[in-house]
Design a protein around this motif. Structure first.
Motif, PDB file in Angstrom:
ATOM      1  N   ILE A 274      94.339  83.330  10.080  1.00  0.00           N
ATOM      2  CA  ILE A 274      93.143  82.508   9.908  1.00  0.00           C
ATOM      3  C   ILE A 274      93.481  81.033  10.076  1.00  0.00           C
ATOM      4  CG2 ILE A 274      91.483  81.695   8.164  1.00  0.00           C
ATOM      5  CD1 ILE A 274      91.141  84.560   7.305  1.00  0.00           C
ATOM      6  N   ILE A 275      94.667  80.658   9.668  1.00  0.00           N
ATOM      7  CA  ILE A 275      95.086  79.250   9.719  1.00  0.00           C
ATOM      8  C   ILE A 275      96.537  79.197  10.192  1.00  0.00           C
ATOM      9  CG2 ILE A 275      95.910  79.109   7.318  1.00  0.00           C
ATOM     10  CD1 ILE A 275      93.704  76.481   8.890  1.00  0.00           C
ATOM     11  N   GLU A 276      96.880  78.119  10.884  1.00  0.00           N
ATOM     12  CA  GLU A 276      98.251  77.916  11.335  1.00  0.00           C
ATOM     13  C   GLU A 276      98.678  76.498  10.971  1.00  0.00           C
ATOM     14  OE1 GLU A 276      99.185  79.046  15.371  1.00  0.00           O
ATOM     15  OE2 GLU A 276      97.505  80.472  15.356  1.00  0.00           O
ATOM     16  N   PRO A 277      99.129  76.300   9.739  1.00  0.00           N
ATOM     17  CA  PRO A 277      99.540  74.950   9.353  1.00  0.00           C
ATOM     18  C   PRO A 277     100.769  74.511  10.148  1.00  0.00           C
ATOM     19  CG  PRO A 277     100.189  76.522   7.679  1.00  0.00           C
ATOM     20  CD  PRO A 277      99.369  77.272   8.690  1.00  0.00           C
ATOM     21  N   SER A 278     100.924  73.215  10.255  1.00  0.00           N
ATOM     22  CA  SER A 278     102.130  72.668  10.885  1.00  0.00           C
ATOM     23  C   SER A 278     103.306  72.903   9.944  1.00  0.00           C
ATOM     24  CB  SER A 278     101.961  71.173  11.125  1.00  0.00           C
ATOM     25  OG  SER A 278     100.891  70.934  11.992  1.00  0.00           O
ATOM     26  N   ARG A 279     104.474  72.683  10.449  1.00  0.00           N
ATOM     27  CA  ARG A 279     105.690  72.806   9.639  1.00  0.00           C
ATOM     28  C   ARG A 279     106.502  71.531   9.769  1.00  0.00           C
ATOM     29  NH1 ARG A 279     106.757  77.635   6.625  1.00  0.00           N
ATOM     30  NH2 ARG A 279     105.261  79.170   7.369  1.00  0.00           N
ATOM     31  N   SER A 280     107.075  71.102   8.649  1.00  0.00           N
ATOM     32  CA  SER A 280     107.967  69.948   8.664  1.00  0.00           C
ATOM     33  C   SER A 280     109.326  70.403   9.186  1.00  0.00           C
ATOM     34  CB  SER A 280     108.114  69.382   7.250  1.00  0.00           C
ATOM     35  OG  SER A 280     108.868  70.281   6.445  1.00  0.00           O
ATOM     36  N   LYS A 281     110.227  69.459   9.366  1.00  0.00           N
ATOM     37  CA  LYS A 281     111.578  69.808   9.804  1.00  0.00           C
ATOM     38  C   LYS A 281     112.256  70.734   8.804  1.00  0.00           C
ATOM     39  CE  LYS A 281     112.329  65.775  12.653  1.00  0.00           C
ATOM     40  NZ  LYS A 281     113.107  64.573  12.892  1.00  0.00           N
ATOM     41  N   GLY A 282     111.887  70.617   7.544  1.00  0.00           N
ATOM     42  CA  GLY A 282     112.431  71.488   6.499  1.00  0.00           C
ATOM     43  C   GLY A 282     111.645  72.778   6.335  1.00  0.00           C
ATOM     44  N   ASN A 283     110.733  73.061   7.277  1.00  0.00           N
ATOM     45  CA  ASN A 283     109.921  74.280   7.312  1.00  0.00           C
ATOM     46  C   ASN A 283     108.870  74.340   6.195  1.00  0.00           C
ATOM     47  OD1 ASN A 283     109.304  76.508   8.900  1.00  0.00           O
ATOM     48  ND2 ASN A 283     110.409  77.899   7.552  1.00  0.00           N
ATOM     49  N   ILE A 284     108.461  73.185   5.704  1.00  0.00           N
ATOM     50  CA  ILE A 284     107.415  73.121   4.681  1.00  0.00           C
ATOM     51  C   ILE A 284     106.064  73.115   5.382  1.00  0.00           C
ATOM     52  CG2 ILE A 284     106.385  71.639   2.896  1.00  0.00           C
ATOM     53  CD1 ILE A 284     109.256  70.658   2.309  1.00  0.00           C
ATOM     54  N   ARG A 285     105.122  73.927   4.877  1.00  0.00           N
ATOM     55  CA  ARG A 285     103.774  73.974   5.447  1.00  0.00           C
ATOM     56  C   ARG A 285     103.063  72.651   5.195  1.00  0.00           C
ATOM     57  NH1 ARG A 285     104.782  78.862   3.148  1.00  0.00           N
ATOM     58  NH2 ARG A 285     104.327  80.707   4.390  1.00  0.00           N
ATOM     59  N   LEU A 286     102.423  72.135   6.244  1.00  0.00           N
ATOM     60  CA  LEU A 286     101.648  70.906   6.138  1.00  0.00           C
ATOM     61  C   LEU A 286     100.267  71.152   6.734  1.00  0.00           C
ATOM     62  CD1 LEU A 286     104.366  68.319   7.209  1.00  0.00           C
ATOM     63  CD2 LEU A 286     103.508  68.732   4.893  1.00  0.00           C
ATOM     64  N   TYR A 287      99.241  70.848   5.960  1.00  0.00           N
ATOM     65  CA  TYR A 287      97.855  71.105   6.352  1.00  0.00           C
ATOM     66  C   TYR A 287      97.170  69.798   6.735  1.00  0.00           C
ATOM     67  CZ  TYR A 287      98.656  75.638   4.242  1.00  0.00           C
ATOM     68  OH  TYR A 287      99.157  76.876   3.948  1.00  0.00           O
TER      69      TYR A 287
END
Length: 104
Positions: free
Chosen positions: A34-47
């Motif tokens: 349903i959603i595809e958040p971005s990921r930081s370099k540390g693989n943290i989800r960012l909305y």
């Protein structure tokens, strides 16, 4: 300065709090597509703001309109497809206009 609604800005805990969801709900929504958040370099989800708006639509469909999750997913995909088709139609209309001006 213009506002970019696609810029990743909220970690999962903040996004969940903004929406009134649990973080595991957001992880599940990502898992089912349903959603595809971005990921930081540390693989943290960012909305982004756009992600938050999409999730708010899911919440509205389910809570206010009584649509189940599968139905909400179908509605969102159809809305996305309609938006894509409208954009394509505008491009085609622009191309037709350009060609008509070039070859009267």
């Amino acid at each position: 300065m213009s506002f970019d609604d696609t810029e990743p800005r909220y970690v999962i805990s903040v996004a969940a709090r903004l929406l009134g969801f649990q973080a595991h709900t957001l992880r599940y929504y990502e898992k089912i597509g349903i959603i595809e958040p971005s990921r930081s370099k540390g693989n943290i989800r960012l909305y982004s703001e756009r992600d938050i708006a999409r999730l708010q639509r899911v919440k509205t469909l389910m809570n206010d309109l009584g649509v189940n999750l599968a139905g909400a997913e179908v509605i969102l995909r159809m809305a996305d497809r309609i938006t894509d088709l409208q954009r394509h139609m505008e491009e085609l209309e622009s191309e037709v206009k350009r060609l008509r001006q070039r070859n009267p």
